[in-house]
Design a protein around this motif. Structure first.
Motif, PDB file in Angstrom:
ATOM      1  N   THR A  52       0.834  -1.198   0.000  1.00 18.87           N
ATOM      2  CA  THR A  52       0.000   0.000   0.000  1.00 18.87           C
ATOM      3  C   THR A  52       0.869   1.247   0.000  1.00 18.87           C
ATOM      4  O   THR A  52       2.074   1.196   0.267  1.00 18.87           O
ATOM      5  CB  THR A  52      -0.929   0.031   1.234  1.00 18.87           C
ATOM      6  OG1 THR A  52      -0.127  -0.017   2.427  1.00 18.87           O
ATOM      7  CG2 THR A  52      -1.884  -1.149   1.220  1.00 18.87           C
ATOM      8  N   VAL A  79       0.547   5.933   0.261  1.00 20.37           N
ATOM      9  CA  VAL A  79      -0.259   7.111   0.535  1.00 20.37           C
ATOM     10  C   VAL A  79       0.472   8.326  -0.020  1.00 20.37           C
ATOM     11  O   VAL A  79       1.702   8.406   0.034  1.00 20.37           O
ATOM     12  CB  VAL A  79      -0.517   7.257   2.053  1.00 20.37           C
ATOM     13  CG1 VAL A  79       0.778   7.451   2.819  1.00 20.37           C
ATOM     14  CG2 VAL A  79      -1.497   8.383   2.333  1.00 20.37           C
ATOM     15  N   ARG A 131      -5.036   7.531   6.161  1.00 23.31           N
ATOM     16  CA  ARG A 131      -6.220   7.863   5.387  1.00 23.31           C
ATOM     17  C   ARG A 131      -5.879   7.899   3.909  1.00 23.31           C
ATOM     18  O   ARG A 131      -4.790   8.300   3.503  1.00 23.31           O
ATOM     19  CB  ARG A 131      -6.774   9.219   5.826  1.00 23.31           C
ATOM     20  CG  ARG A 131      -7.246   9.269   7.282  1.00 23.31           C
ATOM     21  CD  ARG A 131      -7.769  10.655   7.610  1.00 23.31           C
ATOM     22  NE  ARG A 131      -8.901  11.017   6.775  1.00 23.31           N
ATOM     23  CZ  ARG A 131      -9.454  12.242   6.749  1.00 23.31           C
ATOM     24  NH1 ARG A 131      -8.939  13.208   7.492  1.00 23.31           N
ATOM     25  NH2 ARG A 131     -10.488  12.489   5.977  1.00 23.31           N
ATOM     26  N   HIS A 132      -6.817   7.443   3.086  1.00 26.31           N
ATOM     27  CA  HIS A 132      -6.691   7.484   1.629  1.00 26.31           C
ATOM     28  C   HIS A 132      -5.526   6.631   1.109  1.00 26.31           C
ATOM     29  O   HIS A 132      -4.940   6.935   0.071  1.00 26.31           O
ATOM     30  CB  HIS A 132      -6.523   8.931   1.139  1.00 26.31           C
ATOM     31  CG  HIS A 132      -7.559   9.877   1.652  1.00 26.31           C
ATOM     32  ND1 HIS A 132      -8.913   9.685   1.421  1.00 26.31           N
ATOM     33  CD2 HIS A 132      -7.445  11.000   2.414  1.00 26.31           C
ATOM     34  CE1 HIS A 132      -9.593  10.676   1.990  1.00 26.31           C
ATOM     35  NE2 HIS A 132      -8.726  11.473   2.613  1.00 26.31           N
ATOM     36  N   ALA A 133      -5.203   5.556   1.829  1.00 29.83           N
ATOM     37  CA  ALA A 133      -4.184   4.629   1.339  1.00 29.83           C
ATOM     38  C   ALA A 133      -4.726   3.892   0.119  1.00 29.83           C
ATOM     39  O   ALA A 133      -5.930   3.668  -0.023  1.00 29.83           O
ATOM     40  CB  ALA A 133      -3.795   3.639   2.430  1.00 29.83           C
ATOM     41  N   PHE A 134      -3.826   3.508  -0.779  1.00 29.94           N
ATOM     42  CA  PHE A 134      -4.225   2.806  -2.001  1.00 29.94           C
ATOM     43  C   PHE A 134      -3.203   1.723  -2.316  1.00 29.94           C
ATOM     44  O   PHE A 134      -2.102   1.687  -1.740  1.00 29.94           O
ATOM     45  CB  PHE A 134      -4.331   3.789  -3.170  1.00 29.94           C
ATOM     46  CG  PHE A 134      -3.088   4.603  -3.419  1.00 29.94           C
ATOM     47  CD1 PHE A 134      -2.089   4.167  -4.281  1.00 29.94           C
ATOM     48  CD2 PHE A 134      -2.914   5.832  -2.768  1.00 29.94           C
ATOM     49  CE1 PHE A 134      -0.957   4.919  -4.502  1.00 29.94           C
ATOM     50  CE2 PHE A 134      -1.762   6.594  -2.988  1.00 29.94           C
ATOM     51  CZ  PHE A 134      -0.788   6.136  -3.849  1.00 29.94           C
TER      52      PHE A 134
END
Length: 340
Positions: free
Chosen positions: A24, A26, A62-65
């Motif tokens: 992951t 960010v 937050r908003h990890a992809f």
């Protein structure tokens, strides 16, 4: 800490923080928009990025992809300086033995180094674009470090303290262009096209005990067209450590933050460990049989360069490239068009 640069259509991309397991990521623009910006004031930005890295690894970012190396540029898509050494003197000795030349004794005490093009690096999955197979296309698996500001005349010990990040490198060479260039007495230029870097740059502390004495003590895994051809240990037979290489580069000039210094092709005296460039394989053939028989890369060939920890997990991610002809490659033109 692990850092990468996401392709976003700009020249310098978008800085992202990548999880330890490379699964992951960010975006880090709330801290620094690019890796160069972070390097310019590392004491300020580094701790903030490290805090974000811890948050990501704890699953709280937050908003990890999902991290996808094919969407990455080189960690530093362009750099103020790219200086590549030749710290594995065994490689130099083999090259000279293959052509029947003696190696000057000072090669064991004074590093070789050339200054490469740093305005257009390749991402880990970008094609190796070449106008002709006749140029003698070769891969070179290396380790490189990224420095902070380094003062002129720095000692090797002090130079080691300037290392901010460690990366994997494919320092592509066009072997058949090298002899004529060196014969002019002015060094490499056309024979050294764009250099590729692994998707992730890591801080030395991330390597743990594998980073010691200014060297990365792990095998360099190289696959050519899907077949493993090399696994030499990058910490073995490295005559000049990174502190010495940086100090050599800074003997008569300052190095500014974001300078990249390479190790040269990883090479072990133990030939059973394989090779990190085709030229070394050809030298061994010439020494043993009187002539080299292994050909250089052709269009469509692939190379994969990677390094793993003791648990078998990838440290930097992989460089995975294919060789493509200039006429058929829209990638190079697209990259330039995006930057305009």
């Amino acid at each position: 800490m692990k850092l990468a640069t996401l392709k976003d259509g700009s020249r310098d991309g978008q800085l992202i923080v990548v999880s330890r397991d490379l699964q992951t990521a960010v975006i880090a623009n709330a801290i620094a928009p690019t890796l160069q910006r972070a390097l310019d004031d590392w004491p300020f930005y580094g701790p903030q990025l490290a805090e974000l890295y811890d948050t990501l690894n704890q699953g709280r970012a937050r908003h990890a992809f999902a991290f996808e190396p094919e969407h990455c540029m080189a960690p530093l898509p362009r750099a103020f300086q790219w200086a590549d050494g030749s710290a594995y003197v065994n490689h130099v000795e083999l090259v000279r033995r293959a052509r029947g030349a003696e190696m000057p004794p000072e090669f064991w005490s004074d590093p070789l180094m050339y200054q490469g093009g740093s305005d257009d690096f390749l991402g880990p999955c970008d094609d190796i674009v070449c106008a002709s197979e006749a140029f003698g296309i070769d891969f070179e698996a290396e380790v490189a470090v990224v420095t902070g500001d380094v003062p002129m005349g720095v000692t090797p010990d002090a130079a080691l303290r300037s290392v901010r990040l460690v990366m994997l490198v494919n320092d592509v060479s066009l072997r058949n262009l090298i002899p004529a260039e060196l014969a002019k007495g002015f060094g490499f230029f056309q024979s050294k096209p764009a250099t590729a870097f692994g998707p992730v740059a890591v801080t030395p502390d991330e390597l743990g005990d594998h980073w010691r004495e200014g060297r990365v003590h792990r095998p360099m895994m190289v696959h050519w067209n899907g077949r493993k051809v090399g696994q030499p240990d990058a910490g073995v037979d490295m005559v000049f450590h990174f502190g010495q290489l940086i100090a050599h580069a800074a003997k008569t000039r300052n190095l500014r933050a974001g300078s990249i210094v390479g190790s040269g092709t990883v090479s072990n005296k133990d030939a059973t460990r394989g090779y990190c460039c085709i030229a070394e394989k050809r030298c061994l053939e010439a020494i043993a049989d009187g002539a080299a028989k292994t050909e250089f890369m052709k269009y469509g060939d692939t190379v994969k360069i990677e390094m793993f920890d003791e648990a078998g997990k990838s440290i930097f991610g992989a460089i995975e490239q294919s060789v493509a002809p200039l006429d058929d490659s829209a990638q190079s033109a697209a990259r330039l068009a995006q930057a305009d």
